[in-house]
Design a protein around this motif. Structure first.
Motif, PDB file in Angstrom:
ATOM      1  N   ILE A  74       8.565 -98.986  17.388  1.00  0.00           N
ATOM      2  CA  ILE A  74       9.704 -98.509  16.605  1.00  0.00           C
ATOM      3  C   ILE A  74      10.942 -98.936  17.376  1.00  0.00           C
ATOM      4  O   ILE A  74      11.157 -98.492  18.512  1.00  0.00           O
ATOM      5  CB  ILE A  74       9.697 -96.970  16.447  1.00  0.00           C
ATOM      6  CG1 ILE A  74       8.346 -96.450  15.964  1.00  0.00           C
ATOM      7  CG2 ILE A  74      10.833 -96.542  15.527  1.00  0.00           C
ATOM      8  CD1 ILE A  74       7.934 -96.875  14.591  1.00  0.00           C
ATOM      9  N   VAL A  75      11.727 -99.823  16.781  1.00  0.00           N
ATOM     10  CA  VAL A  75      12.905-100.351  17.468  1.00  0.00           C
ATOM     11  C   VAL A  75      14.166-100.011  16.685  1.00  0.00           C
ATOM     12  O   VAL A  75      14.132 -99.812  15.470  1.00  0.00           O
ATOM     13  CB  VAL A  75      12.814-101.881  17.685  1.00  0.00           C
ATOM     14  CG1 VAL A  75      11.588-102.254  18.513  1.00  0.00           C
ATOM     15  CG2 VAL A  75      12.807-102.631  16.368  1.00  0.00           C
ATOM     16  N   LYS A  76      15.255 -99.947  17.413  1.00  0.00           N
ATOM     17  CA  LYS A  76      16.551 -99.767  16.776  1.00  0.00           C
ATOM     18  C   LYS A  76      16.781-100.985  15.891  1.00  0.00           C
ATOM     19  O   LYS A  76      16.592-102.129  16.340  1.00  0.00           O
ATOM     20  CB  LYS A  76      17.648 -99.636  17.832  1.00  0.00           C
ATOM     21  CG  LYS A  76      18.999 -99.320  17.282  1.00  0.00           C
ATOM     22  CD  LYS A  76      19.991 -99.065  18.388  1.00  0.00           C
ATOM     23  CE  LYS A  76      21.340 -98.702  17.815  1.00  0.00           C
ATOM     24  NZ  LYS A  76      22.307 -98.416  18.891  1.00  0.00           N
ATOM     25  N   GLU A  77      17.152-100.760  14.652  1.00  0.00           N
ATOM     26  CA  GLU A  77      17.288-101.853  13.690  1.00  0.00           C
ATOM     27  C   GLU A  77      18.172-102.975  14.230  1.00  0.00           C
ATOM     28  O   GLU A  77      19.238-102.733  14.777  1.00  0.00           O
ATOM     29  CB  GLU A  77      17.855-101.335  12.371  1.00  0.00           C
ATOM     30  CG  GLU A  77      16.861-100.480  11.603  1.00  0.00           C
ATOM     31  CD  GLU A  77      17.403-100.023  10.273  1.00  0.00           C
ATOM     32  OE1 GLU A  77      17.406-100.840   9.344  1.00  0.00           O
ATOM     33  OE2 GLU A  77      17.825 -98.857  10.205  1.00  0.00           O
ATOM     34  N   GLY A  78      17.669-104.203  14.092  1.00  0.00           N
ATOM     35  CA  GLY A  78      18.408-105.389  14.503  1.00  0.00           C
ATOM     36  C   GLY A  78      18.380-105.654  15.994  1.00  0.00           C
ATOM     37  O   GLY A  78      19.059-106.558  16.460  1.00  0.00           O
ATOM     38  N   THR A  79      17.614-104.863  16.763  1.00  0.00           N
ATOM     39  CA  THR A  79      17.553-105.038  18.216  1.00  0.00           C
ATOM     40  C   THR A  79      16.090-105.097  18.669  1.00  0.00           C
ATOM     41  O   THR A  79      15.177-105.042  17.855  1.00  0.00           O
ATOM     42  CB  THR A  79      18.243-103.869  18.958  1.00  0.00           C
ATOM     43  OG1 THR A  79      17.402-102.709  18.896  1.00  0.00           O
ATOM     44  CG2 THR A  79      19.610-103.558  18.377  1.00  0.00           C
ATOM     45  N   GLU A  80      15.916-105.160  19.964  1.00  0.00           N
ATOM     46  CA  GLU A  80      14.593-105.050  20.584  1.00  0.00           C
ATOM     47  C   GLU A  80      14.505-103.771  21.417  1.00  0.00           C
ATOM     48  O   GLU A  80      13.636-103.632  22.258  1.00  0.00           O
ATOM     49  CB  GLU A  80      14.316-106.279  21.461  1.00  0.00           C
ATOM     50  CG  GLU A  80      14.205-107.564  20.678  1.00  0.00           C
ATOM     51  CD  GLU A  80      13.994-108.777  21.555  1.00  0.00           C
ATOM     52  OE1 GLU A  80      14.088-108.675  22.800  1.00  0.00           O
ATOM     53  OE2 GLU A  80      13.750-109.852  20.990  1.00  0.00           O
ATOM     54  N   GLN A  81      15.401-102.839  21.157  1.00  0.00           N
ATOM     55  CA  GLN A  81      15.453-101.580  21.899  1.00  0.00           C
ATOM     56  C   GLN A  81      14.482-100.576  21.282  1.00  0.00           C
ATOM     57  O   GLN A  81      14.593-100.234  20.103  1.00  0.00           O
ATOM     58  CB  GLN A  81      16.873-101.014  21.858  1.00  0.00           C
ATOM     59  CG  GLN A  81      17.017 -99.677  22.531  1.00  0.00           C
ATOM     60  CD  GLN A  81      18.411 -99.103  22.345  1.00  0.00           C
ATOM     61  OE1 GLN A  81      19.382 -99.826  22.207  1.00  0.00           O
ATOM     62  NE2 GLN A  81      18.496 -97.790  22.339  1.00  0.00           N
ATOM     63  N   LEU A  82      13.513-100.111  22.078  1.00  0.00           N
ATOM     64  CA  LEU A  82      12.553 -99.113  21.601  1.00  0.00           C
ATOM     65  C   LEU A  82      13.254 -97.778  21.361  1.00  0.00           C
ATOM     66  O   LEU A  82      14.099 -97.362  22.151  1.00  0.00           O
ATOM     67  CB  LEU A  82      11.428 -98.926  22.615  1.00  0.00           C
ATOM     68  CG  LEU A  82      10.485-100.109  22.779  1.00  0.00           C
ATOM     69  CD1 LEU A  82       9.534 -99.869  23.953  1.00  0.00           C
ATOM     70  CD2 LEU A  82       9.712-100.377  21.504  1.00  0.00           C
ATOM     71  N   GLN A  83      12.891 -97.135  20.262  1.00  0.00           N
ATOM     72  CA  GLN A  83      13.462 -95.842  19.940  1.00  0.00           C
ATOM     73  C   GLN A  83      12.665 -94.732  20.635  1.00  0.00           C
ATOM     74  O   GLN A  83      11.448 -94.840  20.789  1.00  0.00           O
ATOM     75  CB  GLN A  83      13.427 -95.599  18.430  1.00  0.00           C
ATOM     76  CG  GLN A  83      14.319 -96.549  17.642  1.00  0.00           C
ATOM     77  CD  GLN A  83      15.785 -96.219  17.812  1.00  0.00           C
ATOM     78  OE1 GLN A  83      16.334 -96.353  18.903  1.00  0.00           O
ATOM     79  NE2 GLN A  83      16.422 -95.798  16.751  1.00  0.00           N
ATOM     80  N   ILE A  85      10.908 -90.928  21.006  1.00  0.00           N
ATOM     81  CA  ILE A  85      10.087 -90.114  20.111  1.00  0.00           C
ATOM     82  C   ILE A  85      10.984 -89.322  19.168  1.00  0.00           C
ATOM     83  O   ILE A  85      11.975 -88.728  19.594  1.00  0.00           O
ATOM     84  CB  ILE A  85       9.177 -89.170  20.918  1.00  0.00           C
ATOM     85  CG1 ILE A  85       8.125 -89.999  21.653  1.00  0.00           C
ATOM     86  CG2 ILE A  85       8.522 -88.121  20.034  1.00  0.00           C
ATOM     87  CD1 ILE A  85       7.269 -89.212  22.613  1.00  0.00           C
ATOM     88  N   GLY A  86      10.643 -89.364  17.885  1.00  0.00           N
ATOM     89  CA  GLY A  86      11.362 -88.610  16.879  1.00  0.00           C
ATOM     90  C   GLY A  86      12.549 -89.310  16.259  1.00  0.00           C
ATOM     91  O   GLY A  86      13.097 -88.836  15.263  1.00  0.00           O
ATOM     92  N   VAL A  87      12.973 -90.455  16.804  1.00  0.00           N
ATOM     93  CA  VAL A  87      14.141 -91.173  16.293  1.00  0.00           C
ATOM     94  C   VAL A  87      13.669 -92.321  15.402  1.00  0.00           C
ATOM     95  O   VAL A  87      12.860 -93.150  15.812  1.00  0.00           O
ATOM     96  CB  VAL A  87      15.018 -91.705  17.445  1.00  0.00           C
ATOM     97  CG1 VAL A  87      16.184 -92.511  16.902  1.00  0.00           C
ATOM     98  CG2 VAL A  87      15.502 -90.550  18.308  1.00  0.00           C
ATOM     99  N   ALA A  88      14.173 -92.351  14.185  1.00  0.00           N
ATOM    100  CA  ALA A  88      13.773 -93.386  13.230  1.00  0.00           C
ATOM    101  C   ALA A  88      14.285 -94.756  13.648  1.00  0.00           C
ATOM    102  O   ALA A  88      15.324 -94.887  14.283  1.00  0.00           O
ATOM    103  CB  ALA A  88      14.286 -93.039  11.831  1.00  0.00           C
ATOM    104  N   GLY A  89      13.514 -95.752  13.289  1.00  0.00           N
ATOM    105  CA  GLY A  89      13.889 -97.136  13.537  1.00  0.00           C
ATOM    106  C   GLY A  89      12.997 -98.054  12.730  1.00  0.00           C
ATOM    107  O   GLY A  89      12.180 -97.601  11.925  1.00  0.00           O
ATOM    108  N   GLU A  90      13.146 -99.346  12.959  1.00  0.00           N
ATOM    109  CA  GLU A  90      12.346-100.328  12.232  1.00  0.00           C
ATOM    110  C   GLU A  90      10.951-100.429  12.832  1.00  0.00           C
ATOM    111  O   GLU A  90      10.795-100.551  14.041  1.00  0.00           O
ATOM    112  CB  GLU A  90      13.010-101.707  12.270  1.00  0.00           C
ATOM    113  CG  GLU A  90      12.221-102.749  11.494  1.00  0.00           C
ATOM    114  CD  GLU A  90      12.835-104.134  11.530  1.00  0.00           C
ATOM    115  OE1 GLU A  90      12.369-105.003  10.774  1.00  0.00           O
ATOM    116  OE2 GLU A  90      13.771-104.364  12.329  1.00  0.00           O
TER     117      GLU A  90
END
Length: 141
Positions: A74-83, A85-90
């Motif tokens: 689960i990554v922050k949209e448009g990045t390679e940053q892992l989200q 636990i509990g935080v939505a992402g791509e």
């Protein structure tokens, strides 16, 4: 139905009311298990599973955990940053099931099939598919 042991649901989101009905009408009589599967065609159709436990009431049916040889990120949209636990992402998929790309669609392939920054050079895990789907890790995995 006496020999039925497993039912795999895949293709669309599995509504909680279907799970409850299955548990009431099938599982309670035969002991059959209902397993929810998730996965896009770009990653060999199914990449995760969730066992719908008898007796549990669900408000939403999770896509579950990755199957063998698949990694879910689960990554922050448009990045390679892992989200966290509990935080939505791509939702991104890595592993041996990820396709090479789209036939005769090099621009779309370049956008969706990217180098897997988390693979550490492991053979078969070079590519990652960016699904565009939103997901989040739950505390139980």
């Amino acid at each position: 139905l006496g020999t039925l042991r497993h039912v795999f649901a895949s293709g669309e989101a599995l509504p909680p009311q279907h799970v409850a009905r299955f548990q009431r009408l099938v599982s309670s009589l035969t002991g059959a298990k209902l397993i929810n599967l998730y996965g896009p065609t770009e990653a060999t159709v199914d990449v995760s599973y969730f066992d719908c436990e008898p007796g549990e009431e669900y408000t939403v049916i999770p896509i579950g955990k990755p199957i063998q040889n698949i990694r879910l990120y689960i990554v922050k949209e448009g990045t390679e940053q892992l989200q966290p636990i509990g935080v939505a992402g791509e939702l991104c998929i890595g592993g041996v099931g990820v396709a090479r790309g789209y036939l005769n669609r090099p621009e779309l392939t370049a956008e969706k099939f990217v180098k897997d920054p988390f693979a550490g050079g492991k053979a078969g895990y070079e590519r990652m598919y960016r699904t565009g789907d939103l997901a989040r890790w739950m505390p139980d995995g």
